[in-house]
Design a protein around this motif. Structure first.
Motif, mmCIF file in Angstrom:
data_model
loop_
_atom_site.group_PDB
_atom_site.id
_atom_site.type_symbol
_atom_site.label_atom_id
_atom_site.label_comp_id
_atom_site.label_asym_id
_atom_site.label_seq_id
_atom_site.Cartn_x
_atom_site.Cartn_y
_atom_site.Cartn_z
ATOM 1 N N CYS A 1 1.050 -1.241 0.025
ATOM 2 C CA CYS A 1 0.085 -0.031 -0.224
ATOM 3 C C CYS A 1 0.784 1.246 -0.030
ATOM 4 O O CYS A 1 1.799 1.312 0.656
ATOM 5 C CB CYS A 1 -0.963 -0.024 1.324
ATOM 6 S SG CYS A 1 -1.716 1.777 1.299
ATOM 7 N N LEU A 2 0.484 2.210 -0.801
ATOM 8 C CA LEU A 2 1.291 3.332 -1.066
ATOM 9 C C LEU A 2 0.640 4.565 -0.041
ATOM 10 O O LEU A 2 1.183 5.617 -0.040
ATOM 11 C CB LEU A 2 1.337 3.934 -2.408
ATOM 12 C CG LEU A 2 1.975 2.935 -3.289
ATOM 13 C CD1 LEU A 2 1.141 1.968 -4.003
ATOM 14 C CD2 LEU A 2 2.818 3.647 -4.397
ATOM 15 N N HIS A 3 -0.216 4.258 0.964
ATOM 16 C CA HIS A 3 -0.915 5.121 1.777
ATOM 17 C C HIS A 3 -1.116 6.509 1.143
ATOM 18 O O HIS A 3 -0.658 7.532 1.800
ATOM 19 C CB HIS A 3 0.077 5.247 3.002
ATOM 20 C CG HIS A 3 0.333 3.593 3.643
ATOM 21 N ND1 HIS A 3 -0.772 3.294 4.643
ATOM 22 C CD2 HIS A 3 0.922 2.936 3.395
ATOM 23 C CE1 HIS A 3 -0.559 2.300 5.047
ATOM 24 N NE2 HIS A 3 0.637 1.864 4.253
ATOM 25 N N CYS A 4 -1.922 6.504 0.026
ATOM 26 C CA CYS A 4 -2.315 7.645 -0.671
ATOM 27 C C CYS A 4 -3.006 8.673 0.291
ATOM 28 O O CYS A 4 -3.604 8.578 1.110
ATOM 29 C CB CYS A 4 -3.142 7.263 -1.792
ATOM 30 S SG CYS A 4 -2.719 5.832 -3.010
ATOM 31 N N ALA B 1 -6.756 8.799 -1.013
ATOM 32 C CA ALA B 1 -6.922 7.391 -1.172
ATOM 33 C C ALA B 1 -8.328 6.991 -1.582
ATOM 34 O O ALA B 1 -9.315 7.214 -0.604
ATOM 35 C CB ALA B 1 -6.572 6.781 0.160
ATOM 36 N N PRO B 2 -8.589 6.609 -2.820
ATOM 37 C CA PRO B 2 -9.960 6.347 -3.136
ATOM 38 C C PRO B 2 -10.469 5.009 -2.312
ATOM 39 O O PRO B 2 -11.536 4.973 -2.266
ATOM 40 C CB PRO B 2 -9.660 5.939 -4.474
ATOM 41 C CG PRO B 2 -8.261 5.500 -4.727
ATOM 42 C CD PRO B 2 -7.483 6.147 -3.753
ATOM 43 N N CYS B 3 -9.466 4.225 -2.018
ATOM 44 C CA CYS B 3 -9.971 3.205 -1.154
ATOM 45 C C CYS B 3 -10.917 3.508 0.073
ATOM 46 O O CYS B 3 -11.810 2.722 0.647
ATOM 47 C CB CYS B 3 -8.934 2.111 -0.833
ATOM 48 S SG CYS B 3 -7.704 2.930 0.203
ATOM 49 N N VAL C 1 -2.966 4.325 6.094
ATOM 50 C CA VAL C 1 -4.597 3.983 5.796
ATOM 51 C C VAL C 1 -4.669 2.501 6.299
ATOM 52 O O VAL C 1 -3.789 1.689 5.982
ATOM 53 C CB VAL C 1 -4.557 3.955 4.063
ATOM 54 C CG1 VAL C 1 -5.857 3.433 3.609
ATOM 55 C CG2 VAL C 1 -4.294 5.406 3.655
ATOM 56 N N CYS D 1 -8.639 0.607 -5.477
ATOM 57 C CA CYS D 1 -7.204 0.870 -5.425
ATOM 58 C C CYS D 1 -6.525 0.358 -6.795
ATOM 59 O O CYS D 1 -6.710 -0.583 -7.341
ATOM 60 C CB CYS D 1 -6.438 0.190 -4.268
ATOM 61 S SG CYS D 1 -4.808 -0.025 -4.348
ATOM 62 N N TYR E 1 -3.284 0.068 -7.273
ATOM 63 C CA TYR E 1 -2.164 -0.620 -7.188
ATOM 64 C C TYR E 1 -2.276 -2.017 -6.796
ATOM 65 O O TYR E 1 -1.100 -2.581 -6.436
ATOM 66 C CB TYR E 1 -1.415 0.008 -6.308
ATOM 67 C CG TYR E 1 -1.354 1.658 -6.624
ATOM 68 C CD1 TYR E 1 -0.409 1.890 -7.475
ATOM 69 C CD2 TYR E 1 -2.052 2.650 -5.589
ATOM 70 C CE1 TYR E 1 -0.274 3.552 -7.898
ATOM 71 C CE2 TYR E 1 -1.809 3.730 -6.056
ATOM 72 C CZ TYR E 1 -1.035 4.310 -7.047
ATOM 73 O OH TYR E 1 -1.135 5.694 -7.449
ATOM 74 N N ARG F 1 -4.669 -4.218 -1.669
ATOM 75 C CA ARG F 1 -5.494 -4.823 -0.934
ATOM 76 C C ARG F 1 -5.724 -6.168 -1.301
ATOM 77 O O ARG F 1 -6.150 -6.370 -2.380
ATOM 78 C CB ARG F 1 -6.815 -3.881 -0.620
ATOM 79 C CG ARG F 1 -6.518 -2.688 -0.356
ATOM 80 C CD ARG F 1 -7.826 -1.842 0.102
ATOM 81 N NE ARG F 1 -7.534 -0.773 0.706
ATOM 82 C CZ ARG F 1 -8.215 -0.342 1.868
ATOM 83 N NH1 ARG F 1 -9.277 -0.991 2.220
ATOM 84 N NH2 ARG F 1 -7.896 0.643 2.558
ATOM 85 N N LYS G 1 -4.563 -5.156 4.307
ATOM 86 C CA LYS G 1 -3.544 -4.209 3.450
ATOM 87 C C LYS G 1 -2.414 -4.091 4.557
ATOM 88 O O LYS G 1 -2.670 -4.163 5.789
ATOM 89 C CB LYS G 1 -4.390 -3.050 3.175
ATOM 90 C CG LYS G 1 -4.891 -2.158 4.345
ATOM 91 C CD LYS G 1 -5.254 -0.900 3.891
ATOM 92 C CE LYS G 1 -4.375 -0.038 3.071
ATOM 93 N NZ LYS G 1 -3.116 0.400 3.752
HETATM 94 S S1 SF4 Z 1 -4.759 0.755 -0.716
HETATM 95 FE FE1 SF4 Z 1 -4.391 1.610 -2.666
HETATM 96 S S2 SF4 Z 1 -5.462 3.311 -2.828
HETATM 97 FE FE2 SF4 Z 1 -5.658 2.772 -0.554
HETATM 98 S S3 SF4 Z 1 -4.016 3.857 0.116
HETATM 99 FE FE3 SF4 Z 1 -3.263 2.125 -0.154
HETATM 100 S S4 SF4 Z 1 -2.434 2.299 -2.319
HETATM 101 FE FE4 SF4 Z 1 -3.659 3.993 -2.021
#
Ligand code: SF4
Ligand code: MGD
Ligand code: MGD
Ligand code: SF4
Ligand code: SF4
Ligand code: SF4
Ligand code: SF4
Ligand code: MO
Lengths: 290, 942, 249
Positions: free
Chosen positions: C82-85, C88-90, C108, C125, C127, C130, C141
């Motif tokens: 996870c890139l901890h956007c 974060a759309p997730c 996240v 997500c 990427y 999850r 995640k």
């Molecule tokens: S689960 Fe995906 S979209 Fe959500 S924060 Fe992590 S990388 Fe970003």
């Protein structure tokens, strides 16, 4: 995306049921008594059955009620609210029609509105996803609404308007496919942006992180052969549109009408299967699969 | 509503207790912190204080919990009840097991100890197991080194008293150019990765020489996708360029190597090519100051690299002269090797430039005075920050010994061995070949062997031959076929025992080696040999005893199974007497101890040997009154002494005034000290002794003090290896011990005392026009040989292995994803799935090693992808080369050391329709342990 | 709550060095080990010893081949968790509020007791960060090892993610990417750290350091040729060569 039968069934049948309820809600003179009961029963069976089917796909269905909490941000949560609003208003509205022979028009209109809103919110669950470029367009919502309303019209016996709506829905479906085929390429997301390695050269997936499968591959990386998909699109269009139109244009018969309806529903099921099966999630790029 | 979030417990309890021991998911031997909850293993992480891994841990190490709990663990001693190979066993008690073993072994010891062949595979207790074998009296003992990397080890030790492998390491903190030859993973797994990380952090350069660009080679700044088997030529071309340009460290060569040693130049003399020596046997050099002959180590001597010496009509030239003559020859010019190596001449030159530039223009100096063995004081340590590392890619070829030698010679010419930024030895190395034992093979029934089995021969007189000239050892190690086979030849044991050549044996006793599968060449053939019966219906190899911890493929082929514990359930000793955990800066050893108790009826193998030794009355294993000397391995680790004051463990010995490291008496509480200290002991090399170890007085004195040796033993690097010349001289017809006629020419050609290159021997036996493709294997970083597949986590990463094809072959045969190919060698055929790889030598195909599994092994389901799509390349490789029409079957190994030539393999490839399963298909074996569960939700705490 | 916080006090995340990652999968397994035993339900495995093994992992290593216009193909190992956007759309799609982004550090997380396992967040997500746990029916995640990085039961130096602690080649770095002075931010600045799929608008916190230029020794460099100039144009035997060589040094 994995074409999960529960979701295909859910979205098709609830769309149809809500379409029917919508027409019942806006009818200038709605049926009453037993006839109303029959119509409402069918509508509820489809709508509620579809909603119930959708919970099959939850990992923790017993916690489904928690889905009502996030209406501020989540389309799924909004869908839940709209569905309840639609079913409750239409329920009261139907109650009066069946037992009191009374049509409360305002209630019908509100119910109908929520029926459409439910279909819309459902569609937005998909249409909002940037990760699935094929879905990520307003046309998705229009398509869902058109199919719902067209199917509902057929189900409620509105042949003429049904015919028109069928043609419109079919057209939208065609356009949606046409545009959808190009959306992934247009999304700007590709192997290069996914890996950031495009500045070096052409990127190709080498070894995957695991030799077996996993949730992501099962859920999001589903591939159908293009040939296969073309054929299914034709079948879908034929069943959803052509056959019902021909059947309805023939002199009216109940059998014909029922066949037209069944054919339409079958066509929508195929379309919905394709809706998922053809939809490519950008995560497939990481696996070199798209 | 806005944003709300739940309260989290950010400081949950991690575990009840941390127990520190040593990993054994591979031979790297990292320190681990085992977190225990409710008495069970909950989580494993790296020990930050540990000299090897400093806290990091690889995938295998972290997955140890899955190995430790694997359903494939053996549960009790097993007695075979079905035919060999069926996997049908009955569980028996330890008493019965030991009774059977003693019943078989006792008569052998009394009458013909050589009829026991005891080979110990991936053994980390060789000083103990060899001690046992020596006491039993059989000459037939070795571990797996012969099929692994003896070329590397022997070439290093004969040349400079130590090799890469685990005997030394690049000076990761100072090197500016690092060149890696033929390494996918290696034993020093974590240290190499840590080292690469350090190099990258500094922005220093890495060059990878490897036909395949994965892993370490993938992060190399430059890639040399060399044609397999040609590195020797490539290296000698670099030597040629550097010599031509004078980019060598003459001062270093004169001082620390045998470059100035004088060599007899008279072709008619029986001493032709031997060193001029004084009466004490010391090689002589000319002193630049006095112009006189002097022993190389005379204090104050300044050896002359150029002066010849003429005496009694014979000219003696210095080694340097011979080297220049040989390597300045245009034969080694980049233009002349480019095509064979598959490397453009310009690139070879460019690399030579880079090496020269970094070694000499970017030389480093460390302000650290030191004193050399000739008494000269130096106020600085001068570094040539070019370093090298290499492993099986160059050693697992039949020209591997000479190739490894060539690389060491290159390093030495640059002056980059044991200097800052170059290559550094790890104690107890450096230790020249002459300081190692010689091999011993004299059998006396009822008595121990006359000395250690394995060692370093100095000439024909040291070969293990019987009176009649036939091999004394079942594996034919130390014979004219491969005179310098310092690690024995485990890969020949089964085929020789089956053929009764050189003689028949009775019991094959093996430990920790999957010989009926991935560690054998000609796997199918080996299975047949193990099950073959004679005219009386008896097995040709009458008895097989085997110790494994898991239900491996080999288990099915034994008559008696002695089930071992897992690595978390036993005592082990990673000793300075054999393969310790030292780093260049420190001597170190370590233990394993039972951090949890076994829940099955299994016992540590070494403890079982203590029992067995006592029941067989082996001298080292009984006390004077005949009772058992060591109750178990822990008891041995504490009480055994090799030499007075020297035991298996160097830490916390009893000194005159309290506890001491190195030399000292037995300390009853030694193991407790180890446990309290995290499972290891280490002693730092004094700063003055950190480099120039072979010649550094401070280092030598320190080594004596901690017991690595008994007196300072400085020595010269052997650019020219005189013992090799002695074998050539014998082949030329001189001396008493003479090789068989058919080997003379080969000995003359291949035992050259200066590095040479010759094509891999397989090239001369198969038709390179028909078999144009080289086929290799690589170790996956996340798998250890066959062990990894029983690991529920790791097998998800590598559950099957495609054959990777370069673009040229991929397109030529019109392959597509999902296709299969028939791969054929002169020896066999396999049908396997293929995949495309562009970053690959265009004539090379490869696959991951040892992923393919036999159905029914490792407690896996029969449908396991490892058994249906996974495959072994070993089916294509034979222990013998194809017949050449000379009536002989030459062995597929290095003619110097006997190292198995895994990577000489040549194949052809064709596209075939996908079969149901990879071919060849073998019958399934019955699992003696059943099958693993359908789901895992692994969590020991609540 | 699935609304994203207006802003977070810190932006904790990982910096992954593609120039250094050797693809050893160590981080994958240490993550699996830590997270099976700690935060939430264990990461389960299905058919672990059978014909079709699969399981839940929070971190996976891909590998790619890149073919530059000139020179040989390159291989790049590519860790992904996870890139901890920031956007974060997730989180916003989650109907239950199980998915959320922490205000204090931007991590996240999934609150497993609220998760209904609808899978929408995984769909959202880009990427593939999850994975739904099949046995538990909840979404899993990367937690950025939230139960390690502040854990007072761990020695101070161990308060970092399991994958970072274990990475043998030091290709993974952990820190506050919101603080321009932090070591990770500096690294990103120096090495040109990049975002994955920037066009998705997720504003990932994790950054990737691109591989350094490769195969530079393929280029001809006449400039350096003098380094290999022969000692003697026509080496007259060994002694001539040696004399010249000795002179040169
Ligand atoms: S689960 Fe995906 S979209 Fe959500 S924060 Fe992590 S990388 Fe970003
Ligand atoms: N094609 C090809 N073949 C090769 C190679 C190659 O590069 N290519 N490499 C060769 C080399 S270098 C080597 S070293 C060999 C390695 O091959 P092997 O030495 O056979 O190595 P492993 O597969 O690790 O098998 C060792 C056995 O030890 C058992 N074992 C594991 N842990 C324990 C324990 O704690 N106690 C006991 N008693 N047993 C245990 C395992 O179950 C297994 O059966 O393979 C060789 N084979
Ligand atoms: N993870 C893991 N670690 C291990 C092991 C394991 O099984 N798994 N096994 C351990 C053992 S027993 C050993 S012996 C070591 C071996 O460690 P390595 O020496 O790294 O062994 P291999 O994986 O056989 O790698 C051989 C490499 O040489 C290359 N190669 C082959 N032929 C040539 C050639 O002619 N020239 C050049 N330049 N390269 C060539 C191959 O492409 C490959 O990359 O690893 C040890 N460490
Ligand atoms: S390299 Fe890995 S498997 Fe080998 S000892 Fe170290 S941690 Fe264990
Ligand atoms: S799976 Fe769980 S966390 Fe993900 S969106 Fe659904 S409820 Fe939220
Ligand atoms: S930060 Fe923790 S949870 Fe995230 S990938 Fe690393 S180890 Fe796994
Ligand atoms: S542990 Fe480090 S080197 Fe290994 S795969 Fe993960 S990031 Fe790469
Ligand atoms: Mo090995």
């Amino acid at each position: 995306m994995h074409p999960a039968p529960s979701i295909i069934a859910f979205s098709t049948f609830s769309g149809l049921g809500l379409g029917l309820l919508f027409w019942l809600g806006v009818a200038s003179s709605a049926p009453t008594g037993w006839v109303a009961f029959a119509f409402f029963a069918i509508g509820y069976l489809l709508a509620v059955g579809g909603l119930v089917a959708s919970t099959f796909h939850l990992g923790r269905p017993e916690r489904a009620l928690k889905a009502f909490t996030q209406w501020q941000t989540s389309w799924l949560s909004r869908e839940a609210w709209c569905a309840v609003a639609a079913l409750v208003t239409m329920g009261v509205y139907g109650l009066f029609l069946v037992f009191f022979d009374t049509q409360i028009r305002l209630l019908g209109a509100i119910g109908a509105f929520f029926c459409l809103m439910t279909v819309y919110t459902t569609s937005m669950i998909y249409a909002q996803l940037k990760t699935v470029p094929r879905w990520n367009t307003v046309l998705t919502s229009i398509l869902f609404l058109a199919l719902s309303v067209a199917g509902g019209a057929l189900l409620s016996g509105r042949v003429a308007i049904g015919l028109v709506l069928l043609l419109i829905a079919g057209l939208i479906q065609l356009v949606w496919w046409q545009i959808g085929d190009k959306r992934f390429a247009k999304s700007g997301t590709d192997m290069k942006s996914a890996t950031g390695l495009g500045t070096i050269g052409e990127v190709r997936a080498f070894e995957p992180p695991h030799t077996g499968t996993n949730y992501l591959l099962n859920e999001m990386v589903y591939t159908v052969a293009r040939r296969h998909a073309r054929k299914l699109r034709l079948i879908s269009l034929f069943l959803m549109l052509l056959l019902p139109v021909v059947l309805l244009l023939l002199p009216f018969s109940h059998v014909g009408a029922v066949l037209a309806l069944l054919s339409h529903v079958a066509g929508v099921l195929v379309s919905r299967w394709l809706f998922f099966a053809e939809a490519e999630h950008v995560v497939g790029l990481y696996y070199g699969m798209r | 509503m806005g944003h709300v979030q739940p309260d989290l417990n950010l400081s949950p309890k991690v575990s009840d207790e941390v127990r520190k021991t040593t990993c054994y998911m591979c031979a790297c031997r990292c320190g681990i912190d085992v977190h225990i909850k409710d008495g069970k293993v909950a989580y494993i992480e790296g020990n930050r204080d540990h000299p090897v891994n400093k806290g990091v841990l690889c995938a295998k190490g972290s997955a140890g919990i899955m190995q430790h709990n694997a359903p494939s663990r053996l549960r009790a001693p097993l007695k075979r009840v079905g035919p060999r190979g069926s996997g049908e066993f009955e569980e028996i008690s330890w008493d019965e097991a030991l009774e059977i073993a003693t019943g078989w072994l006792k008569p052998l010891r009394d009458e013909a100890p050589e009829k026991l062949a005891f080979f110990t595979g991936r053994d980390q207790s060789q000083s103990f197991t060899s001690f046992w074998a020596q006491n039993f009296g059989t000459p037939n003992y070795a571990a797996h080194g012969g099929f692994c990397s003896v070329n590397m080890a022997a070439a290093g030790i004969y040349t400079m008293g130590g090799a890469f492998w685990e005997f030394g390491q690049p000076d990761w903190d100072h090197t500016k150019l690092f060149m890696l030859f033929g390494v996918a993973e290696d034993h020093d797994s974590n240290p190499i990765k840590m080292g690469l990380g350090k190099i990258k952090e500094r922005g220093a350069k890495v060059i990878g020489v490897n036909p395949i660009r994965t892993g370490y080679n993938a992060i190399a700044d430059d890639w040399v996708g060399i044609t397999p088997g040609t590195d020797g030529l490539f290296i000698l071309a670099l030597v040629h360029e550097l010599l031509k340009a004078g980019k060598i460290d003459l001062d270093y060569l004169a001082r620390y190597t045998n470059a100035p040693v004088l060599v007899n130049g008279d072709p008619k003399s029986p001493e032709h090519g031997l060193f001029l020596k004084d009466d004490n046997g010391k090689p002589l050099v000319m002193d630049r100051v006095t112009g006189k002959l002097t022993p190389f180590d005379q204090p104050g001597t300044k050896p002359d690299l150029s002066a010849s010496y003429r005496h009694a009509g014979i000219t003696h030239k210095p080694v340097m002269h011979l080297m220049a003559e040989r390597y300045l020859d245009p034969e080694y010019a980049p233009e002349n090797v480019a095509e064979t190596c598959g490397v453009p001449a310009a690139k070879i030159k460019r690399i030579a430039v880079e090496i020269a530039r970094v070694a000499f223009d970017e030389a480093i100096e460390i302000d650290q005075p030191w004193t050399d063995f000739r008494g000269e004081k130096h106020d600085k340590m001068i570094g040539r920050p070019v370093s090298f590392h290499a492993m099986r890619g160059i050693s697992a070829h039949s020209n591997g010994f000479q190739t490894c030698r060539a690389l060491h010679v290159l390093q030495i010419l640059l002056g980059s061995v044991e200097t800052p930024g170059g290559f550094r030895f790890k104690p107890p190395y450096p230790k020249p070949a002459t300081a190692h034992p010689k091999p011993h093979c004299k059998v006396t029934p009822g008595q121990p062997l006359d000395g250690p089995h394995l060692g370093f021969v100095q000439g024909p007189e040291d070969l293990c031959l019987k009176e009649d000239g036939t091999p004394a050892r079942i594996d034919k190690a130390f014979t004219w076929d491969n005179p310098m086979s310092a690690h024995g030849m485990m890969h020949m044991v089964i085929s020789n025992a089956h053929a009764g050549d050189p003689y028949k044996i009775d019991t094959l006793f093996m430990y920790m080696a999957n010989m009926s599968w991935n560690s054998s060449m000609n796997t199918g053939g080996v299975m047949n040999m193990l099950t073959d019966t004679d005219e009386n219906g008896e097995y040709v190899i009458p008895r097989i005893i085997y110790s494994d911890a898991y239900s491996s493929e080999m288990v099915a082929y034994a008559d008696l199974i002695l089930p071992d514990t897992t690595y978390l359930e036993r005592h082990d000793c990673i000793s300075l007497l054999d393969r310790p955990i030292c780093e260049a800066d420190a001597a170190a050893d370590a233990i394993r101890w039972p951090v949890v108790e076994p829940d099955r009826d299994v016992r540590g193998f070494q403890s079982v040997l203590c029992d067995l030794g006592a029941q067989l009355d082996l001298p080292g294993f009984v006390t004077e009154d005949g009772s058992q000397k060591y109750a178990d391995y822990a008891d041995y680790m504490t009480h055994h002494q090799r030499r007075p004051g020297i035991g298996p463990l160097a830490g916390w010995r009893m000194g005159e005034d309290g506890l001491t490291g190195g030399r000292g008496d037995v300390n009853e509480a030694q193991l407790d000290s180890y446990i309290a200290n995290g499972g290891f002991w280490s002693s730092h090399v004094p700063d003055e002794g950190l480099y120039y170890k072979p010649w550094n007085t401070a280092y030598q004195d320190w080594a004596v003090e901690i017991g690595l040796y008994d007196a300072p033993a400085p020595f010269l690097f052997q650019l020219y290896v005189e013992p090799m010349r002695k074998f050539q001289i014998a082949a030329e017809g001189h001396g008493e011990r003479q090789p068989p006629e058919h080997l003379r020419a080969r000995l003359k050609a291949t035992l050259d005392p200066l590095p040479i290159w010759y094509p891999p021997l397989e090239d001369g036996h198969v038709d390179p026009e028909e078999f144009t493709v080289h086929a290799l294997t690589q170790r996956p970083m996340a798998m250890y040989h066959s062990w990894g597949s029983q690991n529920a986590w790791l097998r998800q990463i590598h559950g099957r292995n495609p054959m990777y094809l370069p673009t040229k072959l991929w397109e030529q045969h019109g392959f597509k994803d999902g296709d299969w190919a028939l791969v054929t060698s002169a020896h066999g055929k396999i049908t396997v799935p293929v995949a495309h790889m562009a970053a690959l030598n265009e004539n090379t195909i490869w696959t991951w090693n040892a992923i393919g599994k036999r159905k029914g092994a490792w407690a896996l389901d029969k449908t396991a992808p490892e058994a249906t799509k996974g495959f072994l390349l070993n089916h294509l490789i034979h222990e013998l080369l194809p017949p050449k029409g000379d009536g002989l079957r030459w062995s597929n190994s290095d003619p110097v050391t006997g190292q198995a030539a895994w990577f000489d393999l040549r194949v052809k490839i064709e596209k075939v329709p996908a079969p149901d399963e990879a071919h060849p298909v073998h019958d399934d074996i019955t699992s003696p342990v059943g099958q693993g569960p359908d789901e895992l939700r692994w969590k020991v705490g609540t | 709550m699935t609304q994203l916080p207006e802003k977070t006090e810190r932006k904790l995340g990982l910096v992954i060095d593609l120039d250094t990652c050797v693809g050893c999968h160590a981080c994958v397994i240490s993550c699996k080990g830590w997270n099976s035993e700690n935060y939430g339900a264990p990461l389960s495995d299905q058919d672990p010893y059978g014909g079709d093994p699969s399981g839940t992992f929070l971190n996976r290593i891909h590998s790619y081949e890149v073919q530059p216009e000139e020179g040989p193909a390159q291989l790049i190992h590519f860790p992904k968790s996870c890139l901890h956007c920031e956007d974060a759309p997730c989180v916003t799609v989650c109907p239950t509020g199980a998915s959320y982004k922490r205000t204090e550090d931007g991590i996240v997380l999934v609150n497993e007791t609220d998760c209904i396992g609808c899978g929408l967040c995984a769909w959202a997500c880009p990427y593939g960060a999850r994975e739904m746990d099949k046995a538990e029916g909840v979404m899993k995640k990367c937690t950025l090892c939230v139960d390690r990085i502040y854990n007072e039961n761990l020695p101070e130096e161990d308060r970092e993610p399991a994958c970072v602690r274990t990475c043998p080649s030091n290709a993974r770095h952990f820190g506050d990417l919101g603080d321009p002075d932090s070591a990770v931010s500096q690294l990103v600045a120096e090495r040109g750290g990049m975002d994955l799929m920037p066009e998705q608008g997720t504003k990932p916190v994790n950054k990737y350091l691109p591989p350094r230029p490769k195969d530079q020794l393929n280029e001809e460099v006449d400039m350096l040729a003098p380094l290999l100039a022969p000692v003697a144009e026509e080496p007259k035997g060994f002694l001539g060569w040696l004399d010249k060589t000795l002179e040169k040094i």
